[in-house]
Scaffold this active site. Sequence first.
Site, PDB file in Angstrom:
ATOM      1  CG  ASP A  74     -11.836 100.822   1.671  1.00  0.00           C
ATOM      2  OD1 ASP A  74     -10.854 100.730   0.906  1.00  0.00           O
ATOM      3  OD2 ASP A  74     -11.734 101.063   2.883  1.00  0.00           O
ATOM      4  CG  ASP A  81      -6.927  98.374   1.014  1.00  0.00           C
ATOM      5  OD1 ASP A  81      -6.023  99.225   1.156  1.00  0.00           O
ATOM      6  OD2 ASP A  81      -8.131  98.608   1.265  1.00  0.00           O
TER       7      ASP A  81
END
Length: 168
Positions: A123, A141
């Site tokens: 991330d 995402d």
Amino acid sequence: MKKMSQHSNLKWLWLTLIFLLADQVSKYWVVNTMNLYQSIEVLPFFNITYAQNTGAAFSFLADQGGWQRWFFTAIAVIASVIFFVWLFRVPKQQQKLAIALALMLSGALGNLIDRALFGYVIDFLDFHLQGYRWPTFNIADSVIFIGAALMIWDSFSQEKQRKHSAKA
């Protein structure tokens, strides 16, 4: 079985490929240019921050003993198969739904690759405002979220269309 040519929604797989490449290239860049937890301010409310998420959304189950890697990998495989088969079968008139499925397939595959290779998801998109910080996320995402939003919008559009057709 219907011929593949009758399923023009497979044409949206190019979206899957584009966003999968963007996701993987961006993660590769982050991993190869930054240290874990390093943060680069881009805007007053946005940083690029390298993080590794062994859990799911909002780091759910991240503190478990490692079994979650295989659990979330299996979920991503199942979700990817479902999205692909659904995309193949969705009527060609339902373009919004087809685009939504192509985006969600891309996101599922992007995070699946990370989990399978590393045991965690990379991330790096880090938004914050006035002391509030949104959990760090990635392009995969983002396209899952956009795909889900499109799917919800499509379902309301379909419902409105059904009600309109019933009145006619």
